[in-house]
Design a protein around this motif. Structure first.
Motif, PDB file in Angstrom:
ATOM      1  N   THR A 378      10.406   8.476   5.290  1.00 34.86           N
ATOM      2  CA  THR A 378      10.481   8.106   3.873  1.00 34.86           C
ATOM      3  C   THR A 378      10.310   6.601   3.696  1.00 34.86           C
ATOM      4  O   THR A 378       9.578   6.137   2.800  1.00 34.86           O
ATOM      5  N   LEU A 379      10.977   5.839   4.576  1.00 35.74           N
ATOM      6  CA  LEU A 379      10.882   4.378   4.494  1.00 35.74           C
ATOM      7  C   LEU A 379       9.462   3.897   4.790  1.00 35.74           C
ATOM      8  O   LEU A 379       8.944   2.986   4.123  1.00 35.74           O
ATOM      9  N   LEU A 380       8.808   4.530   5.782  1.00 33.39           N
ATOM     10  CA  LEU A 380       7.442   4.135   6.123  1.00 33.39           C
ATOM     11  C   LEU A 380       6.478   4.419   4.972  1.00 33.39           C
ATOM     12  O   LEU A 380       5.570   3.622   4.688  1.00 33.39           O
ATOM     13  N   GLU A 385       3.178   2.198   0.585  1.00 28.38           N
ATOM     14  CA  GLU A 385       2.882   2.028  -0.829  1.00 28.38           C
ATOM     15  C   GLU A 385       3.050   0.574  -1.251  1.00 28.38           C
ATOM     16  O   GLU A 385       2.226   0.019  -1.979  1.00 28.38           O
ATOM     17  N   ASP A 386       4.156  -0.022  -0.771  1.00 21.43           N
ATOM     18  CA  ASP A 386       4.397  -1.439  -1.117  1.00 21.43           C
ATOM     19  C   ASP A 386       3.315  -2.334  -0.538  1.00 21.43           C
ATOM     20  O   ASP A 386       2.859  -3.295  -1.181  1.00 21.43           O
ATOM     21  N   ARG A 391      -1.366  -5.741  -0.989  1.00 21.86           N
ATOM     22  CA  ARG A 391      -2.739  -6.102  -0.633  1.00 21.86           C
ATOM     23  C   ARG A 391      -3.590  -6.287  -1.881  1.00 21.86           C
ATOM     24  O   ARG A 391      -4.368  -7.241  -1.992  1.00 21.86           O
ATOM     25  N   LYS A 392      -3.432  -5.329  -2.808  1.00 24.69           N
ATOM     26  CA  LYS A 392      -4.232  -5.405  -4.029  1.00 24.69           C
ATOM     27  C   LYS A 392      -3.881  -6.653  -4.824  1.00 24.69           C
ATOM     28  O   LYS A 392      -4.770  -7.347  -5.346  1.00 24.69           O
ATOM     29  N   ILE A 594     -11.211   2.845  -1.532  1.00 26.27           N
ATOM     30  CA  ILE A 594      -9.869   2.635  -2.084  1.00 26.27           C
ATOM     31  C   ILE A 594      -9.060   1.824  -1.088  1.00 26.27           C
ATOM     32  O   ILE A 594      -9.390   1.731   0.091  1.00 26.27           O
ATOM     33  N   TYR A 595      -7.959   1.245  -1.538  1.00 26.31           N
ATOM     34  CA  TYR A 595      -7.092   0.438  -0.668  1.00 26.31           C
ATOM     35  C   TYR A 595      -6.330   1.350   0.270  1.00 26.31           C
ATOM     36  O   TYR A 595      -5.818   2.389  -0.135  1.00 26.31           O
ATOM     37  N   GLU A 596      -6.208   0.966   1.536  1.00 26.97           N
ATOM     38  CA  GLU A 596      -5.503   1.767   2.531  1.00 26.97           C
ATOM     39  C   GLU A 596      -4.148   1.167   2.828  1.00 26.97           C
ATOM     40  O   GLU A 596      -3.989  -0.031   2.775  1.00 26.97           O
TER      41      GLU A 596
END
Length: 596
Positions: A378-380, A385-386, A391-392, A594-596
């Motif tokens: 869950t933390l990963l 996502e963060d 990055r964006k 898309i961003y990875e």
């Protein structure tokens, strides 16, 4: 001190080796050592207690055997003594001896011999009876072999005076106190004087021989039956009868002074075997009764007990071994599964453990581990996502830094042309700027094709060629197969700008800018090369470390790292006065990125 230190070091080594073993091995070794120590302690205690108990029991049994032997000896001798009393008091003997003379009488001899025969025939303990009168005439009854001796032989013996002094009492001598020696075996001779009942004067001598067989059959053989070797010695140490045993054992026992006391008990090692030796002197005759028994034969009951204990220990050992294996497997099997799952974490695999467990410590450990795995996953996911959002955001910030930087330089060019009165060129620059921004903005998209990026670069170079007239030429080496690949926009323009401002602007003469695109395996390769001033090693190091004051190359390098991560390469090669080449290698992407 040195030995103590060495033992301490050995202990530490063994302790560390044990602690580093697997749990199953630790459990097995622990129970094995515990079993061995317990077995040794029980065996030692059993041997100690059993030895004491057996020694006391054997000692008691030995003395009981000796007392029974003494009783049997007394019975035999008393029976013969009573027989002798009957003989010397009978009228047959008294009358015939009173009327005997030195010439002897055949009738008297026949009468006495016939009378004596009833005793030798019906009493198995009596081998022979001899009577001598005062004239030396001999009367006898013999069951085995006639013994040739006369009255003078008797009178010459050391014990003759003893029987005279006893005045009718008897003495016991082996083989008639030296009167005869029989190849058939020994005799115990009861010797006494025959007195006239009326006058109490001596009228003859009586010798009754008790056969060795009498003692052997009733005493020694019974002892042999129960594994006890019996020896009967007279008061002079002469063997009356004995068991059929190894003579060396008897000699060795005597050598070790086993029979010094009137009553004794000892355990002796003879010919590598332990023997129980007991002795007792008879109260009446001073005979020495000796029993010699092999310890192992007397402890058959203990052997049975040892066999039972050995069998019991074997069963316990098997149960402990099986129990330790089962317990260790119950503990280690889920731990092995847990270990395998944990090993997967090293390679980025976060899988819960599904091995069956129970409501014990191992089960609790599995439960906690699975909860931890769930929380880590869950933390990963949250971190990914963060990171994607970060990055964006960083990319947008860098883009915002690039656009004003380019716009500033373009306005600087337009200002310079306006001051020079180059209105037509101002028009062309403004028009080219419009084209540049239409293609670079690409309707708000951050991802463009290689073809769109090349159009942006061409618009930019047209603007710069107006500003730096006859300062550089542009050469394109473009692979058409690369045109449809997707890349982040404005990835080449800052590099071209850097080539003009830092490579060619201050170079004497016209320079060359070469822009290339091509494929290299799964990678798309973009490069911008110039033949300008170049950089020395110190300047090149600053560029690679991002320590240069200019924003173009540093921002582009950071944008590539943020967007493509470790899959990308940003290579700068330069030599002083030779030029600079910047190469970007990124994964090939087709369609929307898309961003990875």
């Amino acid at each position: 001190m040195q030995n103590k230190f060495r033992l301490k070091s050995i202990y530490k080594v063994l302790r560390n080796k044990y602690l580093n073993l697997k749990i199953s091995s630790k459990i097995t070794i622990y129970f094995s050592v515990l079993f061995i120590i317990s077995t040794l302690a029980i065996t030692f205690a059993y041997k100690k207690i059993n030895s004491t108990y057996m020694t006391e029991k054997i000692e008691q049994s030995s003395f009981e055997a000796l007392e029974r032997a003494q009783l049997n000896i007394n019975t035999i001798i008393n029976d013969v003594s009573n027989t002798s009393k009957m003989i010397i008091s009978s009228s047959e003997i008294q009358d015939n001896l009173q009327y005997s003379n030195e010439y002897g009488s055949l009738e008297i001899q026949n009468n006495i011999n016939k009378y004596l025969m009833q005793f030798t025939n019906f009493n198995p303990n009596i081998a022979s009876i001899y009577i001598f009168d005062n004239y030396g005439n001999r009367y006898y009854s013999e069951n085995v072999i006639y013994k040739n001796f006369d009255i003078n032989d008797i009178k010459n013996k050391y014990w003759y005076k003893q029987i005279i002094d006893k005045q009718g009492g008897y003495i016991i001598r082996l083989n008639g106190g030296g009167l005869f020696h029989s190849k058939e075996g020994n005799y115990v001779s009861l010797i006494r004087v025959i007195n006239d009942i009326n006058t109490q004067k001596k009228i003859g001598i009586l010798i009754i021989n008790i056969s060795e067989e009498a003692f052997y059959n009733s005493i020694v053989r019974i002892g042999d039956k129960y594994g006890t070797n019996l020896i009967i010695k007279n008061e002079n140490g002469e063997v009356i009868t004995k068991s059929k045993m190894d003579e060396r054992i008897l000699i060795e026992a005597e050598r070790q002074n086993a029979f010094e006391n009137d009553k004794g008990f000892s355990i002796r090692k003879i010919d590598e075997s332990d023997y129980i030796i007991s002795n007792m002197k008879t109260d009446t005759y001073g005979w020495n009764l000796i029993t010699i028994s092999e310890y192992s034969q007397l402890s058959k009951q203990a052997q049975y007990m040892k066999s039972f204990i050995l069998f019991f220990i074997s069963i316990v050992f098997m149960l402990i071994a099986c129990g330790s294996i089962i317990i260790s497997r119950l503990i280690t099997r889920p731990l092995i599964k847990l270990h395998e799952s944990m090993m997967g974490v090293e390679y980025g695999e976060f899988k819960p453990v599904n091995a069956p467990t129970y409501n014990d410590e191992v089960g609790e450990l599995k439960k906690v581990y699975n909860i931890m795995i769930f929380q880590i996953k869950t933390l990963l996911d949250k971190i990914r996502e963060d990171e994607k959002f970060k990055r964006k955001a960083e990319l947008e910030i860098l883009m915002s830094q690039v656009k004003p930087h380019f716009l500033y330089n373009t306005f600087d060019t337009i200002s310079s042309l306006a001051l020079l009165g180059e209105n037509r060129k101002v028009y062309d620059v403004v028009k080219a700027l419009g084209v540049f921004y239409r293609t670079s903005l690409s309707n708000g998209k951050d991802i463009v094709t290689v073809e769109e990026e090349i159009k942006t670069v061409k618009s930019y170079l047209m603007i710069q060629s107006i500003r730096y007239k006859d300062k550089f030429e542009v050469e394109y080496d473009l692979d058409p197969n690369c045109n449809h690949f997707m890349i982040i926009k404005l990835i080449l323009q800052p590099l071209v700008e850097n080539a003009i401002y830092h490579g060619l602007r201050n170079k004497a003469g016209k320079g060359l800018i070469k822009i290339s695109t091509f494929e290299e395996g799964e990678m798309l390769v973009l490069s911008v090369e110039d033949d300008g001033l170049g950089m020395d090693e110190m300047q090149l190091k600053k560029v690679m470390e991002g320590k240069t004051p200019g924003i173009g190359v540093r921002a582009t390098k950071e944008r590539v790292r943020i967007f493509y991560g470790e899959k990308s390469e940003f290579i700068v090669k330069s030599e002083k006065d030779e030029g600079t080449k910047i190469t970007i290698k990124i994964p090939k992407k087709v369609g929307e990125v898309i961003y990875e």
